[in-house]
Design a protein around this motif. Structure first.
Motif, PDB file in Angstrom:
ATOM      1  N   THR A 194     134.486  -5.036   7.350  1.00 11.08           N
ATOM      2  CA  THR A 194     134.856  -4.637   5.990  1.00 11.08           C
ATOM      3  C   THR A 194     134.804  -3.121   5.834  1.00 11.08           C
ATOM      4  OG1 THR A 194     134.054  -6.748   5.139  1.00 11.08           O
ATOM      5  CG2 THR A 194     134.336  -4.966   3.537  1.00 11.08           C
ATOM      6  N   ILE A 195     133.773  -2.500   6.361  1.00 12.35           N
ATOM      7  CA  ILE A 195     133.656  -1.040   6.283  1.00 12.35           C
ATOM      8  C   ILE A 195     134.786  -0.367   7.055  1.00 12.35           C
ATOM      9  CG2 ILE A 195     132.246   0.940   6.998  1.00 12.35           C
ATOM     10  CD1 ILE A 195     129.771  -0.871   6.286  1.00 12.35           C
ATOM     11  N   ALA A 196     135.075  -0.858   8.255  1.00 18.62           N
ATOM     12  CA  ALA A 196     136.163  -0.282   9.058  1.00 18.62           C
ATOM     13  C   ALA A 196     137.508  -0.439   8.341  1.00 18.62           C
ATOM     14  CB  ALA A 196     136.203  -0.933  10.437  1.00 18.62           C
ATOM     15  N   TRP A 206     129.368 -14.251  -3.187  1.00 19.06           N
ATOM     16  CA  TRP A 206     128.997 -13.811  -4.545  1.00 19.06           C
ATOM     17  C   TRP A 206     128.341 -12.439  -4.552  1.00 19.06           C
ATOM     18  CZ3 TRP A 206     131.417 -15.874  -8.299  1.00 19.06           C
ATOM     19  CH2 TRP A 206     131.868 -17.195  -8.201  1.00 19.06           C
ATOM     20  N   TYR A 207     127.585 -12.099  -3.517  1.00 24.05           N
ATOM     21  CA  TYR A 207     127.013 -10.748  -3.455  1.00 24.05           C
ATOM     22  C   TYR A 207     128.141  -9.710  -3.404  1.00 24.05           C
ATOM     23  CZ  TYR A 207     122.461 -12.835  -2.437  1.00 24.05           C
ATOM     24  OH  TYR A 207     121.299 -13.551  -2.506  1.00 24.05           O
ATOM     25  N   LEU A 208     129.178 -10.028  -2.635  1.00 18.29           N
ATOM     26  CA  LEU A 208     130.310  -9.106  -2.549  1.00 18.29           C
ATOM     27  C   LEU A 208     131.078  -9.039  -3.857  1.00 18.29           C
ATOM     28  CD1 LEU A 208     131.595  -9.870   1.048  1.00 18.29           C
ATOM     29  CD2 LEU A 208     130.220  -7.925   0.272  1.00 18.29           C
ATOM     30  N   TRP A 209     131.248 -10.188  -4.530  1.00 24.49           N
ATOM     31  CA  TRP A 209     131.947 -10.157  -5.822  1.00 24.49           C
ATOM     32  C   TRP A 209     131.180  -9.326  -6.838  1.00 24.49           C
ATOM     33  CZ3 TRP A 209     136.675 -10.579  -5.590  1.00 24.49           C
ATOM     34  CH2 TRP A 209     137.338 -11.583  -4.871  1.00 24.49           C
ATOM     35  N   ILE A 210     129.864  -9.384  -6.804  1.00 26.29           N
ATOM     36  CA  ILE A 210     129.056  -8.558  -7.710  1.00 26.29           C
ATOM     37  C   ILE A 210     129.320  -7.082  -7.428  1.00 26.29           C
ATOM     38  CG2 ILE A 210     126.677  -7.860  -8.250  1.00 26.29           C
ATOM     39  CD1 ILE A 210     125.958 -10.921  -7.847  1.00 26.29           C
ATOM     40  N   LEU A 211     129.351  -6.705  -6.155  1.00 31.57           N
ATOM     41  CA  LEU A 211     129.630  -5.316  -5.788  1.00 31.57           C
ATOM     42  C   LEU A 211     131.046  -4.916  -6.211  1.00 31.57           C
ATOM     43  CD1 LEU A 211     128.739  -2.698  -4.441  1.00 31.57           C
ATOM     44  CD2 LEU A 211     129.424  -3.701  -2.229  1.00 31.57           C
ATOM     45  N   VAL A 212     132.022  -5.779  -5.987  1.00 34.14           N
ATOM     46  CA  VAL A 212     133.400  -5.509  -6.420  1.00 34.14           C
ATOM     47  C   VAL A 212     133.428  -5.254  -7.926  1.00 34.14           C
ATOM     48  CG1 VAL A 212     135.676  -6.574  -6.783  1.00 34.14           C
ATOM     49  CG2 VAL A 212     134.556  -6.742  -4.544  1.00 34.14           C
ATOM     50  N   ALA A 247     138.159   0.375  -1.621  1.00 35.58           N
ATOM     51  CA  ALA A 247     136.882  -0.344  -1.538  1.00 35.58           C
ATOM     52  C   ALA A 247     136.968  -1.674  -2.277  1.00 35.58           C
ATOM     53  CB  ALA A 247     135.747   0.518  -2.106  1.00 35.58           C
ATOM     54  N   VAL A 248     137.549  -1.641  -3.475  1.00 34.03           N
ATOM     55  CA  VAL A 248     137.721  -2.883  -4.235  1.00 34.03           C
ATOM     56  C   VAL A 248     138.566  -3.863  -3.431  1.00 34.03           C
ATOM     57  CG1 VAL A 248     138.789  -3.891  -6.299  1.00 34.03           C
ATOM     58  CG2 VAL A 248     137.378  -1.832  -6.506  1.00 34.03           C
ATOM     59  N   ALA A 249     139.635  -3.368  -2.848  1.00 41.49           N
ATOM     60  CA  ALA A 249     140.545  -4.235  -2.102  1.00 41.49           C
ATOM     61  C   ALA A 249     139.877  -4.843  -0.867  1.00 41.49           C
ATOM     62  CB  ALA A 249     141.806  -3.462  -1.702  1.00 41.49           C
ATOM     63  N   MET A 250     139.251  -4.031  -0.049  1.00 41.13           N
ATOM     64  CA  MET A 250     138.680  -4.550   1.200  1.00 41.13           C
ATOM     65  C   MET A 250     137.462  -5.440   0.942  1.00 41.13           C
ATOM     66  SD  MET A 250     140.820  -3.620   3.412  1.00 41.13           S
ATOM     67  CE  MET A 250     142.159  -3.424   2.243  1.00 41.13           C
ATOM     68  N   LEU A 251     136.624  -5.066  -0.008  1.00 39.23           N
ATOM     69  CA  LEU A 251     135.500  -5.943  -0.369  1.00 39.23           C
ATOM     70  C   LEU A 251     136.006  -7.260  -0.943  1.00 39.23           C
ATOM     71  CD1 LEU A 251     133.113  -3.329  -1.993  1.00 39.23           C
ATOM     72  CD2 LEU A 251     132.608  -4.683   0.060  1.00 39.23           C
ATOM     73  N   SER A 252     137.081  -7.192  -1.717  1.00 41.36           N
ATOM     74  CA  SER A 252     137.647  -8.404  -2.309  1.00 41.36           C
ATOM     75  C   SER A 252     138.230  -9.330  -1.252  1.00 41.36           C
ATOM     76  CB  SER A 252     138.727  -8.047  -3.328  1.00 41.36           C
ATOM     77  OG  SER A 252     138.171  -7.370  -4.429  1.00 41.36           O
ATOM     78  N   ILE A 253     138.871  -8.749  -0.240  1.00 36.50           N
ATOM     79  CA  ILE A 253     139.418  -9.573   0.842  1.00 36.50           C
ATOM     80  C   ILE A 253     138.296 -10.326   1.537  1.00 36.50           C
ATOM     81  CG2 ILE A 253     140.451  -9.451   3.151  1.00 36.50           C
ATOM     82  CD1 ILE A 253     142.311  -7.256   2.013  1.00 36.50           C
TER      83      ILE A 253
END
Length: 189
Positions: free
Chosen positions: A93-95, A138-144, A118-124
């Protein structure tokens, strides 16, 4: 704020509320919402988010089929990722974020290529893990949500920003519900 944005926002809220409840019928709402949001994000010059909607459309079709196959009398079963899977998905995800955002910065007139990326890649990653029924999604959705709220407000997408405030609450609820449903952390395939 367009009427299209309001309709898309309402559909997203219904979708995520149904996801938190592990209800497979979240997917029809998602398919219409992402189609509408592709237009909204194009008009706001948030190209990463616009393109993300096409990916979401395809992944929602996959998720719908996967959830239909997996459901039982208690709903759709959910589980945890392995530590190794978390590390691999985190690194990928970071890459992807760095590569995508650099490309958007260099080759488009994107309004906020790094934050939007960032929103796009975390969302994917979050959407893929959601389709695979993993609690960590869900942790990723919270960050998004935490990143998207100020991004969308800065582009005048106030309805969408407000939706992401509500989505933040729904994501926290989804995390609680799915952690409860998954039980103690166990290795999942």
């Amino acid at each position: 704020m367009s009427q299209l944005e309001w309709i898309a926002a309402a559909l997203v809220l219904i979708n995520v509320a149904l996801v938190a409840l592990r209800n497979v019928w979240n997917y029809p709402f998602a398919l219409v919402a992402v189609s509408l949001y592709a237009v909204v994000f194009y008009e706001a010059r948030l190209y990463s988010d616009m393109l993300l909607q096409g990916f979401f459309f395809a992944l929602n079709l996959y998720g719908w089929a996967a959830w239909l196959r997996a459901r039982d009398e208690s709903g759709v079963p959910v589980g945890w990722m392995t530590q190794q899977a978390r590390a691999v998905w985190g690194a990928l995800t970071i890459a992807a974020w760095v590569g995508w955002s650099a490309m958007m910065h260099r080759h488009t007139d994107a309004a906020a290529p790094w934050v939007d990326g960032a929103v796009a890649m975390l969302s994917i990653t979050a959407q893929w893990l959601l389709a695979r029924r993993r609690v960590e999604s869900w942790y990723l959705w919270i960050l998004v949500d935490l990143i998207a709220i100020p991004l969308f407000a800065s582009r005048g997408l106030y309805a969408t920003s407000a939706v992401y405030v509500v989505l933040l609450g729904l994501s926290i609820d989804g995390l609680i519900q799915w952690r409860r449903a998954a039980g103690p952390r166990r290795v999942a395939a």
